[in-house]
Design an enzyme around this catalytic site. Structure first.
Site, mmCIF file in Angstrom:
data_model
loop_
_atom_site.group_PDB
_atom_site.id
_atom_site.type_symbol
_atom_site.label_atom_id
_atom_site.label_comp_id
_atom_site.label_asym_id
_atom_site.label_seq_id
_atom_site.Cartn_x
_atom_site.Cartn_y
_atom_site.Cartn_z
ATOM 1 N N SER A 28 0.880 -1.170 0.000
ATOM 2 C CA SER A 28 0.000 0.000 0.000
ATOM 3 C C SER A 28 0.917 1.219 0.000
ATOM 4 C CB SER A 28 -0.893 -0.003 1.246
ATOM 5 O OG SER A 28 -1.602 1.210 1.367
ATOM 6 N N SER A 29 0.814 2.046 -1.038
ATOM 7 C CA SER A 29 1.755 3.156 -1.212
ATOM 8 C C SER A 29 1.663 4.166 -0.074
ATOM 9 C CB SER A 29 1.483 3.870 -2.540
ATOM 10 O OG SER A 29 1.654 3.002 -3.628
ATOM 11 N N ALA A 30 2.719 4.952 0.077
ATOM 12 C CA ALA A 30 2.734 6.016 1.072
ATOM 13 C C ALA A 30 1.601 7.001 0.782
ATOM 14 C CB ALA A 30 4.075 6.736 1.055
#
Length: 360
Positions: free
Chosen positions: A79-81
């Protein structure tokens, strides 16, 4: 915790509200990897630590080794920043009525946020190559209008106003460009070769049938599009004695600072650049390693010495790029642009003082 995460975002009110609509914990699987080389963290075993990890500001690794075991863990989904997600959404100009193609559903969190922004007059289609990840995301997105497709190709006949890739590519697939309307936006992490040192985000506009052009947005480090992976090989020069040595007036730490190495990478077509750690003077220090297509190699050590071998003078190329950037005051990444021609696989990086053609 989620409300605080949304408040911390440096973005528009609309994007912040879309994040607030979809708490991150509803999308993250129970098993995550705070330390990819260590043991996974299981929500039921340490709920407070799990919550603290997923509501931080960083990416959350949600899968290793494509879901299989192995002697060494490699992150394969995340899950991206949150801030990076917000920056990419803003660069894609997603708003009411936007038809969005997402490449790489992952947990489904980004797709849900995009759906809130696109609203009832827009649409979100999300592609996911991994069947297990697709199934997880499908359960999390069941109360949204997101169309989730297990695969790598958008549905036949579909058309979009914007595309956002959550995986890094060197070659921009023709399907991504063809399905986006003229003047539509394509936002993706791009690196000039598989395994690039970094994969800065670029926001491209479609011009004509097979070309895109636009500026880089921000630094990023994304996992590779699985259709463009290459086997890991030994880096050129590993374990070999130097054929020549140079000394340059900068160190690996100087290049890593402020992401300067990414700008150097964009100015060195055909040169692979990587960063590692090696024992040096009784301690561990950063090194920068380089490789050329003719098997030439070079290593920049913490004291500014460069050990190299082969016909290509990599130390000289590195010094030239560094000095050119320094002479122009180290322009920010956003001053660099990319023009891509799909038919001839040519990717032209340019800025106010030069242009460099990468063939991928």
């Amino acid at each position: 915790m989620h409300a605080e995460l949304a408040r911390r975002l440096d973005t528009t009110d609309a994007i912040r509200a879309a994040f607030a609509d979809h708490p991150r914990h509803r999308f993250i699987p129970d098993l995550v990897w705070p330390d990819i080389q260590g043991l996974p963290l299981i929500r039921s075993a340490a709920p407070a630590r799990w919550a603290s990890y997923i509501y931080g500001d960083d990416a959350v690794v949600t899968q290793a080794n494509d879901g299989r075991g192995g002697p060494v863990n490699e992150p394969s989904s995340s899950s991206s920043a949150p801030q990076l997600m917000a920056d990419m959404i803003a660069a894609a100009r997603v708003g009411p009525g936007t038809r969005v193609l997402e490449i790489g559903t992952g947990t489904g969190w980004n797709a849900a946020i995009l759906s809130s922004l696109a609203g009832p007059t827009g649409a979100v289609t999300s592609l996911e190559i991994d069947p297990g990840i697709a199934e997880h995301a499908r359960t999390r997105l069941k109360d949204t209008p997101v169309e989730l497709v297990h695969g790598t190709v958008p549905p036949e006949g579909s058309a979009f106003d914007a595309a956002i890739a959550t995986c890094a590519a060197s070659r921009i697939p023709r399907e991504w460009i063809e399905r986006v309307e003229p003047e539509g936006r394509i936002v993706l992490p791009w690196g000039p070769y598989p395994g690039s040192h970094s994969t800065p985000v670029v926001a491209l506009s479609r011009v004509g049938a097979e070309k895109v052009t636009g500026r880089f947005v921000c630094e990023a480090y994304f996992m590779r599009d699985r259709t463009q992976r290459v086997p890991k090989g030994e880096f050129p020069g590993m374990g070999r004695d130097a054929e020549s040595t140079r000394v340059v007036p900068f160190t690996p730490a100087d290049l890593i600072e402020d992401d300067r190495l990414t700008r150097v990478m964009l100015m060195l077509p055909g040169v692979r650049i990587g960063v590692g750690m090696r024992p040096f003077s009784g301690d561990l220090g950063f090194i920068v390693h380089m490789g050329a297509p003719d098997a030439s190699w070079a290593y920049l050590w913490p004291d500014g010495s460069v050990h190299q071998g082969g016909a290509t003078p990599l130390a000289d190329l590195l010094r030239r790029a560094h000095d050119l950037l320094a002479d122009h005051g180290w322009p920010p990444l956003r001053d660099f642009s990319l023009q891509a021609g799909v038919a001839d696989a040519t990717y032209r990086v340019s800025t106010g003082f030069g242009a460099w053609e990468h063939r991928v």
